[in-house]
Design a protein around this motif. Structure first.
Motif, mmCIF file in Angstrom:
data_model
loop_
_atom_site.group_PDB
_atom_site.id
_atom_site.type_symbol
_atom_site.label_atom_id
_atom_site.label_comp_id
_atom_site.label_asym_id
_atom_site.label_seq_id
_atom_site.Cartn_x
_atom_site.Cartn_y
_atom_site.Cartn_z
ATOM 1 N N ASN A 1 40.494 37.270 24.186
ATOM 2 C CA ASN A 1 40.400 36.950 22.756
ATOM 3 C C ASN A 1 39.733 35.593 22.562
ATOM 4 O O ASN A 1 38.635 35.512 22.029
ATOM 5 C CB ASN A 1 41.793 36.950 22.117
ATOM 6 N N GLN A 2 40.405 34.559 22.999
ATOM 7 C CA GLN A 2 39.871 33.200 22.855
ATOM 8 C C GLN A 2 39.255 32.690 24.146
ATOM 9 O O GLN A 2 38.426 31.797 24.125
ATOM 10 C CB GLN A 2 40.978 32.245 22.417
ATOM 11 N N ASN A 3 39.685 33.241 25.272
ATOM 12 C CA ASN A 3 39.249 32.751 26.580
ATOM 13 C C ASN A 3 38.943 33.901 27.523
ATOM 14 O O ASN A 3 39.479 34.989 27.370
ATOM 15 C CB ASN A 3 40.361 31.925 27.252
ATOM 16 N N VAL A 4 38.118 33.589 28.505
ATOM 17 C CA VAL A 4 37.976 34.425 29.691
ATOM 18 C C VAL A 4 38.197 33.466 30.853
ATOM 19 O O VAL A 4 37.356 32.628 31.141
ATOM 20 C CB VAL A 4 36.592 35.099 29.792
ATOM 21 N N ARG A 5 39.381 33.537 31.482
ATOM 22 C CA ARG A 5 39.724 32.648 32.597
ATOM 23 C C ARG A 5 39.817 33.481 33.860
ATOM 24 O O ARG A 5 40.494 34.505 33.897
ATOM 25 C CB ARG A 5 41.044 31.935 32.349
ATOM 26 N N LEU A 6 39.108 33.026 34.892
ATOM 27 C CA LEU A 6 39.071 33.721 36.173
ATOM 28 C C LEU A 6 39.422 32.754 37.299
ATOM 29 O O LEU A 6 39.207 31.548 37.182
ATOM 30 C CB LEU A 6 37.680 34.309 36.419
ATOM 31 N N GLY A 7 39.920 33.308 38.374
ATOM 32 C CA GLY A 7 40.167 32.507 39.558
ATOM 33 C C GLY A 7 38.888 32.316 40.342
ATOM 34 O O GLY A 7 37.997 33.171 40.322
ATOM 35 N N VAL A 8 38.793 31.185 41.018
ATOM 36 C CA VAL A 8 37.697 30.912 41.945
ATOM 37 C C VAL A 8 38.253 31.167 43.338
ATOM 38 O O VAL A 8 39.208 30.511 43.766
ATOM 39 C CB VAL A 8 37.201 29.453 41.821
ATOM 40 N N PHE A 9 37.668 32.147 44.031
ATOM 41 C CA PHE A 9 38.149 32.564 45.337
ATOM 42 C C PHE A 9 37.057 32.354 46.377
ATOM 43 O O PHE A 9 35.890 32.679 46.129
ATOM 44 C CB PHE A 9 38.523 34.048 45.331
ATOM 45 N N LEU A 10 37.438 31.839 47.547
ATOM 46 C CA LEU A 10 36.505 31.828 48.665
ATOM 47 C C LEU A 10 36.296 33.271 49.098
ATOM 48 O O LEU A 10 37.133 34.139 48.823
ATOM 49 C CB LEU A 10 37.055 31.000 49.820
ATOM 50 N N ASN A 11 35.215 33.538 49.791
ATOM 51 C CA ASN A 11 34.927 34.911 50.201
ATOM 52 C C ASN A 11 35.994 35.499 51.122
ATOM 53 O O ASN A 11 36.072 36.711 51.278
ATOM 54 C CB ASN A 11 33.532 35.010 50.819
ATOM 55 N N ASP A 12 36.845 34.644 51.705
ATOM 56 C CA ASP A 12 37.945 35.153 52.526
ATOM 57 C C ASP A 12 39.155 35.568 51.686
ATOM 58 O O ASP A 12 40.163 36.022 52.226
ATOM 59 C CB ASP A 12 38.361 34.137 53.589
ATOM 60 N N GLY A 13 39.062 35.402 50.355
ATOM 61 C CA GLY A 13 40.126 35.836 49.446
ATOM 62 C C GLY A 13 41.100 34.757 49.028
ATOM 63 O O GLY A 13 41.990 35.014 48.217
ATOM 64 N N SER A 14 40.968 33.540 49.563
ATOM 65 C CA SER A 14 41.901 32.477 49.173
ATOM 66 C C SER A 14 41.472 31.857 47.843
ATOM 67 O O SER A 14 40.300 31.554 47.623
ATOM 68 C CB SER A 14 42.006 31.414 50.272
ATOM 69 N N VAL A 15 42.442 31.668 46.944
ATOM 70 C CA VAL A 15 42.175 31.102 45.630
ATOM 71 C C VAL A 15 42.109 29.576 45.749
ATOM 72 O O VAL A 15 42.958 28.955 46.393
ATOM 73 C CB VAL A 15 43.230 31.551 44.590
#
Length: 176
Positions: A58-72
């Protein structure tokens, strides 16, 4: 949803990711960019996750930043989305100091700017940072944003007043 970059990818944050970021966050005493916040508890991480879910789409699109190994390692967001004005702002946080200044933030912001222009129909994306946050200024300018103005002594942080720098990129600049 997954946005793939070269060294990182962006994906929806789950509750466990928010707890991980909350617990991993390291305050940079040499280069402060926000107030020192003690008391990072799992309950506060749960509250942050709930807030993300409430605003997501709605007001935001927030995503996690993950290394390619899957760690956030962080989060990135398009915030204050105005469909009427076709504008929003971008914000980024990388939890651990060891993961900062490695290009992950630049890659994450680039992916979000592209998503905002291509898929959300934005025509203007802004970013604000403090004059003392050289790292953020590098990320912002590497992503093509232009300094538009300075709000003098706008932020009080750790006993000092700092200028807020205001950047933006327009859709036509991004695609030119």
């Amino acid at each position: 949803m997954k946005l793939q970059g070269k060294n990182i990818y962006l994906a929806l944050l789950e509750r466990k990711d928010c707890k991980q970021l909350w617990n991993d966050f390291e305050y940079d005493f040499e280069h402060p960019t926000e107030e020192f916040n003690i008391g990072h508890s799992d309950e506060k991480a749960d509250g942050w996750f709930d807030e993300i879910q409430k605003l997501q789409g709605n007001q935001n699109v927030r995503l996690g930043v993950f290394l390619n190994d899957g760690s956030v390692i962080g989060d990135v967001a398009l915030q204050d989305i105005s469909v009427k004005n076709r504008s929003c702002s971008v914000g980024l946080g990388i939890a651990k100091i060891e993961n900062r200044a490695k290009g992950y933030g630049t890659e994450a912001v680039q992916l979000m700017i592209d998503y905002g222009f291509r898929y959300l129909g934005m025509e203007r994306i802004t970013a604000n940072t403090l004059e003392i946050n050289a790292g953020a200024q590098k990320v912002i300018t590497r992503c093509g944003m232009i300094l538009e103005g300075r709000e003098r002594k706008a932020v009080y942080l750790n006993g000092n007043k700092y200028d807020r720098l205001c950047y933006a990129i327009l859709k036509e600049e991004y695609f030119s």
